[in-house]
Design a protein around this motif. Structure first.
Motif, PDB file in Angstrom:
ATOM      1  N   ILE A   1      -1.534  -2.287  12.400  1.00  0.00           N
ATOM      2  CA  ILE A   1      -0.972  -1.150  12.251  1.00  0.00           C
ATOM      3  C   ILE A   1      -1.209  -0.185  13.243  1.00  0.00           C
ATOM      4  CG2 ILE A   1      -0.267   0.387  10.786  1.00  0.00           C
ATOM      5  CD1 ILE A   1      -1.851  -1.783   8.348  1.00  0.00           C
ATOM      6  N   VAL A   2      -0.049   0.355  14.177  1.00  0.00           N
ATOM      7  CA  VAL A   2      -0.409   1.254  15.147  1.00  0.00           C
ATOM      8  C   VAL A   2       1.202   2.455  15.272  1.00  0.00           C
ATOM      9  CG1 VAL A   2       0.065   2.297  17.410  1.00  0.00           C
ATOM     10  CG2 VAL A   2      -1.732  -0.493  16.668  1.00  0.00           C
ATOM     11  N   PRO A   3       0.817   3.589  14.747  1.00  0.00           N
ATOM     12  CA  PRO A   3      -0.709   4.235  14.196  1.00  0.00           C
ATOM     13  C   PRO A   3      -0.454   4.834  13.182  1.00  0.00           C
ATOM     14  CG  PRO A   3       1.139   6.170  14.629  1.00  0.00           C
ATOM     15  CD  PRO A   3       1.741   4.529  15.066  1.00  0.00           C
ATOM     16  N   SER A   4      -1.938   4.324  12.120  1.00  0.00           N
ATOM     17  CA  SER A   4      -1.996   3.807  11.146  1.00  0.00           C
ATOM     18  C   SER A   4      -2.164   5.706  10.096  1.00  0.00           C
ATOM     19  CB  SER A   4      -4.128   3.808  10.976  1.00  0.00           C
ATOM     20  OG  SER A   4      -4.343   2.588  11.377  1.00  0.00           O
ATOM     21  N   GLN A   5      -1.659   5.234   9.000  1.00  0.00           N
ATOM     22  CA  GLN A   5      -1.121   6.251   8.185  1.00  0.00           C
ATOM     23  C   GLN A   5      -1.605   6.766   7.366  1.00  0.00           C
ATOM     24  OE1 GLN A   5       2.488   6.285   8.711  1.00  0.00           O
ATOM     25  NE2 GLN A   5       3.389   7.104  10.230  1.00  0.00           N
ATOM     26  N   PRO A   6      -2.378   7.725   6.700  1.00  0.00           N
ATOM     27  CA  PRO A   6      -3.133   7.907   4.905  1.00  0.00           C
ATOM     28  C   PRO A   6      -2.312   6.709   3.852  1.00  0.00           C
ATOM     29  CG  PRO A   6      -2.882  10.163   5.974  1.00  0.00           C
ATOM     30  CD  PRO A   6      -1.690   9.209   7.243  1.00  0.00           C
ATOM     31  N   GLY A   7      -0.812   6.646   3.517  1.00  0.00           N
ATOM     32  CA  GLY A   7      -0.130   6.043   3.214  1.00  0.00           C
ATOM     33  C   GLY A   7       0.214   4.503   3.407  1.00  0.00           C
ATOM     34  N   ASP A   8      -0.631   4.105   4.493  1.00  0.00           N
ATOM     35  CA  ASP A   8      -0.372   2.453   4.425  1.00  0.00           C
ATOM     36  C   ASP A   8      -1.885   2.287   4.330  1.00  0.00           C
ATOM     37  OD1 ASP A   8       0.508   3.572   8.010  1.00  0.00           O
ATOM     38  OD2 ASP A   8       0.964   2.869   6.642  1.00  0.00           O
ATOM     39  N   SER A   9      -2.938   3.181   3.230  1.00  0.00           N
ATOM     40  CA  SER A   9      -3.901   2.573   2.559  1.00  0.00           C
ATOM     41  C   SER A   9      -3.657   2.215   1.570  1.00  0.00           C
ATOM     42  CB  SER A   9      -4.578   4.009   2.001  1.00  0.00           C
ATOM     43  OG  SER A   9      -5.093   4.753   3.080  1.00  0.00           O
ATOM     44  N   ALA A  10      -4.105   0.988   1.053  1.00  0.00           N
ATOM     45  CA  ALA A  10      -3.448  -0.314   0.371  1.00  0.00           C
ATOM     46  C   ALA A  10      -4.628  -1.176   0.204  1.00  0.00           C
ATOM     47  CB  ALA A  10      -2.652  -1.088   0.443  1.00  0.00           C
ATOM     48  N   VAL A  11      -4.172  -2.189  -0.783  1.00  0.00           N
ATOM     49  CA  VAL A  11      -4.785  -3.850  -0.387  1.00  0.00           C
ATOM     50  C   VAL A  11      -3.663  -4.742  -0.040  1.00  0.00           C
ATOM     51  CG1 VAL A  11      -6.058  -6.099  -0.987  1.00  0.00           C
ATOM     52  CG2 VAL A  11      -6.682  -3.038  -2.271  1.00  0.00           C
ATOM     53  N   TYR A  12      -4.217  -4.572   1.659  1.00  0.00           N
ATOM     54  CA  TYR A  12      -3.420  -6.538   2.539  1.00  0.00           C
ATOM     55  C   TYR A  12      -4.167  -7.949   2.728  1.00  0.00           C
ATOM     56  CZ  TYR A  12      -1.354  -2.336   4.928  1.00  0.00           C
ATOM     57  OH  TYR A  12      -1.024  -0.657   5.317  1.00  0.00           O
ATOM     58  N   PHE A  13      -2.702  -8.338   1.969  1.00  0.00           N
ATOM     59  CA  PHE A  13      -3.331 -10.471   1.850  1.00  0.00           C
ATOM     60  C   PHE A  13      -3.105 -10.675   3.065  1.00  0.00           C
ATOM     61  CE2 PHE A  13      -5.468  -9.885  -2.487  1.00  0.00           C
ATOM     62  CZ  PHE A  13      -5.169  -8.454  -3.453  1.00  0.00           C
ATOM     63  N   CYS A  14      -3.073 -11.504   3.014  1.00  0.00           N
ATOM     64  CA  CYS A  14      -2.432 -12.986   4.187  1.00  0.00           C
ATOM     65  C   CYS A  14      -1.794 -13.159   3.142  1.00  0.00           C
ATOM     66  CB  CYS A  14      -3.503 -12.978   4.711  1.00  0.00           C
ATOM     67  SG  CYS A  14      -3.467 -14.576   6.111  1.00  0.00           S
ATOM     68  N   ALA A  15      -1.437 -13.862   3.724  1.00  0.00           N
ATOM     69  CA  ALA A  15      -0.560 -15.193   2.549  1.00  0.00           C
ATOM     70  C   ALA A  15      -0.376 -16.703   3.984  1.00  0.00           C
ATOM     71  CB  ALA A  15      -0.071 -15.269   1.898  1.00  0.00           C
ATOM     72  N   ALA A  16      -0.634 -18.100   3.843  1.00  0.00           N
ATOM     73  CA  ALA A  16      -0.057 -18.712   4.792  1.00  0.00           C
ATOM     74  C   ALA A  16       0.077 -20.064   3.603  1.00  0.00           C
ATOM     75  CB  ALA A  16      -1.640 -19.592   5.012  1.00  0.00           C
ATOM     76  N   VAL A  17       1.512 -21.283   4.528  1.00  0.00           N
ATOM     77  CA  VAL A  17       2.740 -21.533   3.953  1.00  0.00           C
ATOM     78  C   VAL A  17       2.350 -23.151   4.834  1.00  0.00           C
ATOM     79  CG1 VAL A  17       4.514 -22.314   3.105  1.00  0.00           C
ATOM     80  CG2 VAL A  17       3.758 -20.541   2.836  1.00  0.00           C
ATOM     81  N   ASP A  18       2.237 -24.294   3.671  1.00  0.00           N
ATOM     82  CA  ASP A  18       2.377 -25.430   4.574  1.00  0.00           C
ATOM     83  C   ASP A  18       3.438 -25.706   5.291  1.00  0.00           C
ATOM     84  OD1 ASP A  18       1.565 -27.455   2.050  1.00  0.00           O
ATOM     85  OD2 ASP A  18       3.439 -26.515   2.957  1.00  0.00           O
ATOM     86  N   ASN A  19       3.754 -26.731   6.444  1.00  0.00           N
ATOM     87  CA  ASN A  19       5.363 -27.158   5.920  1.00  0.00           C
ATOM     88  C   ASN A  19       6.427 -27.898   5.632  1.00  0.00           C
ATOM     89  OD1 ASN A  19       3.638 -29.461   7.277  1.00  0.00           O
ATOM     90  ND2 ASN A  19       3.853 -29.377   9.008  1.00  0.00           N
ATOM     91  N   TYR A  20       5.664 -28.415   4.813  1.00  0.00           N
ATOM     92  CA  TYR A  20       6.449 -28.893   3.023  1.00  0.00           C
ATOM     93  C   TYR A  20       6.833 -27.806   2.734  1.00  0.00           C
ATOM     94  CZ  TYR A  20       4.559 -33.267   5.281  1.00  0.00           C
ATOM     95  OH  TYR A  20       4.208 -34.041   5.800  1.00  0.00           O
ATOM     96  N   GLY A  21       6.139 -26.804   2.331  1.00  0.00           N
ATOM     97  CA  GLY A  21       6.588 -25.202   1.583  1.00  0.00           C
ATOM     98  C   GLY A  21       5.870 -25.969   0.204  1.00  0.00           C
TER      99      GLY A  21
END
Lengths: 112, 114
Positions: A77-97
């Motif tokens: 995230i560039v540039p970071s802003q105060p409104g970016d303050s949050a929890v960020y989740f990464c998610a992954a999906v397999d190729n069969y969904g």
């Protein structure tokens, strides 16, 4: 055993600087990855995604990089802003969904 | 366009009771997924419904069940509640099934089991 890991539970960054959130995965069948942002008392909102055929996807201030050989992705995230303050989740999906896995989240604090 | 609506927003139940949570997806969306969020486990996938059929299921006990109606609204039921079921339950809707489509989340139902 966690298939999607976000090893930093929290991250603090100064406003205007770059925020880098990391995510590692173990399942080589994952071929699509998403980042979500969540504010307190709200549901997660979709941020950006990347398919395994790419190594970079950019959307405004947000860029996701994918290193398939290392099974690693990162959100910049560039540039970071105060409104970016949050929890960020990464998610992954397999190729069969069939297998959709979230990481535990990283709490980003952008300091003014 | 209205977003994903979850009701109720807050709920307190006692151990052993059962609870039903409701989710109304975005108009036109046919896929509804349910997630449990706890501080220790993060977001965990419960199940996905598409066109009234359960398409995917996460690793949760049979006490957790769901259904989807012909108007795509979905309900989630948890029977014989345990203290560990206290969590934020999130519903997400997508236009299509297949979890690589962007999902839009509701605000969640905060369930507290006492």
């Amino acid at each position: 055993d966690q298939q999607v890991k976000q090893n930093s539970p929290s991250l603090s960054v100064q406003e205007g600087r770059i925020s880098i959130l990391n995510c590692d995965y173990t399942n080589s069948m994952f071929d699509y990855f998403l980042w979500y942002k969540k504010y307190p008392a709200e549901g997660p909102t979709f941020l950006i995604s990347i398919s395994s055929i790419k190594d970079k996807n950019e959307d405004g201030r947000f860029t996701v990089f994918l290193n398939k050989s290392a099974k690693h992705l990162s959100l910049h995230i560039v540039p970071s802003q105060p409104g970016d303050s949050a929890v960020y989740f990464c998610a992954a999906v397999d190729n069969y969904g069939q297998n959709f896995v979230f990481g535990p989240g990283t709490r980003l604090s952008v300091l003014p | 366009k209205a977003g994903v609506t979850q009701t109720p927003r807050y709920l307190i139940k006692t151990r052993g009771q059962q609870v039903t949570l409701s989710c109304s997806p975005i108009s036109g969306h046919r896929s509804v997924s349910w997630y449990q969020q706890t501080p220790g486990q993060g977001l965990q996938f419960l199940f996905e419904y598409f066109s009234e059929t359960q398409r995917n299921k996460g690793n949760f006990p049979g006490r957790f069940s769901g259904r989807q109606f012909s108007n795509s609204r979905s309900e989630m039921n948890v029977s014989t509640l345990e203290l560990g079921d206290s969590a934020l339950y999130l519903c997400a809707s997508s236009l299509l099934t297949g979890t690589n489509t962007e999902a839009f989340f509701g605000q969640g139902t905060r369930l507290t089991v006492v």
